[in-house]
Structures are given as C-alpha cells and as structure tokens.
Motif scaffolding. Structure first.
Motif, PDB file in Angstrom:
ATOM      1  N   LEU A  63       0.831  -1.212   0.000  1.00 15.88           N
ATOM      2  CA  LEU A  63       0.000   0.000   0.000  1.00 15.88           C
ATOM      3  C   LEU A  63       0.860   1.254   0.000  1.00 15.88           C
ATOM      4  O   LEU A  63       0.392   2.336  -0.374  1.00 15.88           O
ATOM      5  CB  LEU A  63      -0.911   0.018   1.231  1.00 15.88           C
ATOM      6  N   HIS A  68       0.070   0.514  -4.895  1.00 18.14           N
ATOM      7  CA  HIS A  68      -1.003   0.926  -3.976  1.00 18.14           C
ATOM      8  C   HIS A  68      -2.392   0.695  -4.573  1.00 18.14           C
ATOM      9  O   HIS A  68      -3.276   0.122  -3.920  1.00 18.14           O
ATOM     10  CB  HIS A  68      -0.843   2.406  -3.611  1.00 18.14           C
ATOM     11  N   ALA A  72      -5.269  -1.696  -3.086  1.00 15.42           N
ATOM     12  CA  ALA A  72      -6.524  -1.079  -2.638  1.00 15.42           C
ATOM     13  C   ALA A  72      -7.714  -1.743  -3.334  1.00 15.42           C
ATOM     14  O   ALA A  72      -8.749  -2.009  -2.704  1.00 15.42           O
ATOM     15  CB  ALA A  72      -6.506   0.419  -2.911  1.00 15.42           C
ATOM     16  N   VAL A 187      -8.703   2.975   3.119  1.00 18.37           N
ATOM     17  CA  VAL A 187      -8.804   2.458   1.745  1.00 18.37           C
ATOM     18  C   VAL A 187     -10.264   2.163   1.399  1.00 18.37           C
ATOM     19  O   VAL A 187     -10.759   2.534   0.322  1.00 18.37           O
ATOM     20  CB  VAL A 187      -7.951   1.172   1.591  1.00 18.37           C
TER      21      VAL A 187
END
Length: 362
Positions: A63, A68, A72, A187
């Motif tokens: 992340l 990322h 996510a 997230v």
C-alpha cells in the motif's frame, strides 16, 4: 462438587454461574457431549461437507509503494465479495503473535477460580469480562467456548486491570495494530468515493476491544459449535488464529466456483492475520461491503485459541449509510442509528446469522 452432566441446571451452574467454563467441564473428563451443547442438525458444521478455501493473502506493505492502487482494489473487492481476507507484512511482529497465543493459553490454563475472578459482577473493572458461550441465558444450545474480553480505555487502565497473564502482550497487540486498521478502513472509505473528516473517521474506530477465545477439545465436534453463525457488529475485526483452523465463512456471492450460501473454511496462513468487515461498514457502505456471516468449529484433537481485536464506533456515534453512497445508489438500505443502541441489541440476543442487521434495516 462436580456436577452431573445429565442434570442441566447443575451443569449450567458449574460452567456458567460458577465460572468453570467449558474447559472446567472438559478437565473433569468427558466421553460424550452434554445435551446442553448439542446443536440442532442445521447448525452443525460437518467438516467433510465444507470447502477449504485458500485466500491468497494481501501484502499490506505494498500500500505504501507503486502497487497501492492494485492492493486497494484487492482489499475493496474482498470486502465486497466475501467480507474476509488475510494480510501479510502487516507491521505486527511475528514474535508478538506467538506470544499472544502463548499468553492466551496461560490465562485459560489457570485454576478456575483465578479466571472466575473476572466474571461480570466480580471483575475489578467493568471493562474486563471472563465468560463462556455468548448469551448463555438465551441460547437453545450453548457454544463450546470460553473467553476473556478487554475493552481499551487507557494504558493505565489496561495495565491495572487486565489479567496479568496477558495484559502486556494484549495491549501491545492492540496498539501495534492501530495503524493497520486505519490504513484498511481509509482504503475502504476512499473506494466508496467518500472523504471523511478526521473526527468522524476516528469516531468510527474509536472503541477497541481485545478478546482471547479458547476452544477446548470436544469428544464429538460435529455435534457442537465453538461459535454460532453471526456477523461482527463493529467496523473492522483483526483476528489472529492459530494453526489448527476451524473458521468458516458463508458466501454472499458466487466466488471461484463456489456458490452463494455455501460455507468455506479460512485456512490459517503462517504469520497472516484475518481481517473481516463488520456490520458498521456494511451499513456505512449501504450494503456494498459485506459483514460476512461466520462461525467456528470445535476439534477433538487439541484445544484452539484465537485473538480478535474489534474496532467499533464510539457508543454515542450515529451510524447510517454515507450520504454520497446513498446519492449514488438512489436508495438508503439502512436507517441511521446510535451505535450504543445497536450494540445493546447485539449483545442481548443469541447468535442468529446476520439478524443483528435487522435493527438498522429500513
């Protein structure tokens, strides 16, 4: 005096009222499951009939890097489809996780009177409770589980009142997991297209609780359950399970060849933590995220421990579908409720699948 396992009142008093727990009963010697613990056939977990599903763990460290967005997406997808996923590289030292399992065994391995000192009404703090099953007075069949629950209010309170056998390691577990919980919840909120003020975000995970669960060996696991069918009431649960396994999740959507309504076992992965979505996130997301129904099987070969952390809203917080999500969906599937009311309803009824959500359903 040992109870008669044939006498329901005597057994109930020994296990529940006197604080001996299921472990105290098992330690006296059992060749068969007492009638009070025999589940109706539709509630039993037949291991051979369930699928074992190896969820590929999500690498949380990614992340913070170029992957990322993909990570996510993986988190949000798991929350939408199953409501459960496992994570690695979560920032909690593996030595701490091993110490947690050891300290749980230390606590439950004590003499019954040592544990019973933390029963409701006897405990030195209203934030620490030792008990058995879930709501024993209301259950048609009792759960094969003992537990100690520790609500966090401050370091000083925890160090003063949590049990000596586990207070230091449980407190460290709770504190070192905080960043991970915040990352995951941020997230999930962001994937809804919502930005929350810091105060609102903090209020949604403002109350934290560590439980230590103990599932003693059982002479006939297929007649019992360690924990009955339920969803968690809070925002997010972090679960450490040992290597024995026995956690089952009900599919709310078809997934990888498995059909909606089937039960799958979440196989333990060394070093991983299990994350599951709670009712609060299902309500906030207007049903997009799933607080999956889950349950726990007992074993005949060895006792099992698990250690969940529940991150739940502050009792005074009002929870309801986020306005931006309702605008997008065109309808609010849940009403706004004060979380304390939702929590009181949750704890006043025996486990019954996701019925707790009915309290907030429009």
């Amino acid at each position: 005096m040992a109870p008669s396992f044939e006498d329901g009142k005597s057994l109930f008093n020994f296990v529940v009222r006197d604080g001996n727990g299921v472990k105290g009963m098992v330690d006296l010697g059992l060749s068969k499951v007492p009638e009070q613990y025999i589940q109706p056939p539709h509630e039993r977990i037949v291991k051979l009939n369930a699928s074992v599903h190896e969820l590929p763990p999500i690498d949380l460290s990614k992340l913070d890097g170029p992957d990322h967005d993909q990570v996510a997406n993986d988190i949000a997808n798991a929350a939408e489809v199953l409501g459960f996923f496992q994570v690695l590289n979560h920032g909690i030292p593996l030595e701490l996780l091993e110490s947690l399992k050891s300290s749980a065994n230390d606590f439950f391995g004590q003499a019954p009177e040592k544990k019973a000192a933390f029963q409701k009404g006897l405990s030195p703090s209203p934030h620490v409770k030792y008990g058995t099953s879930f709501v024993p007075e209301k259950e048609k069949a009792l759960e094969w589980k003992d537990y100690v629950s520790m609500v966090y209010t401050s370091d000083a309170d925890a160090l003063s009142y949590w049990p000596n056998e586990c207070k230091n390691v449980a407190l460290e577990y709770l504190k070192t997991s905080t960043d991970m919980v915040k990352k995951i919840v941020k997230v999930l909120i962001a994937k809804l297209g919502v930005t929350l003020e810091d105060s609102k975000f903090e209020a949604l995970i403002g109350l934290r609780m560590v439980n230590m669960n103990y599932y003693p060996t059982c002479p006939d696991p297929e007649l019992t359950v360690g924990v009955g069918r339920h969803s968690d009431m809070g925002t997010l649960t972090v679960l450490l399970q040992d290597g024995i396994g026995g956690l089952y999740v009900k599919l709310e959507e078809d997934m990888d060849g498995e059909k909606k309504g089937e039960w799958i076992e979440i196989t333990p992965v060394p070093g991983a933590l299990v994350i599951n979505i709670g009712d609060t996130l299902q309500i906030l997301s207007n049903g997009r995220y799933k607080s999956a129904e889950h349950r726990v099987r007992t074993t005949s070969s060895q006792s099992r421990v698990s250690v969940p952390i529940f991150s739940i809203p502050k009792p005074t917080e009002r929870i309801g579908p986020l306005p931006e999500v309702v605008e997008s969906d065109g309808v609010a599937r849940y009403r706004e409720v004060v979380f304390e009311d939702y929590m009181n309803n949750f704890f006043s009824n025996a486990h019954d699948g996701k019925k707790s959500l009915d309290y907030a359903t429009t």
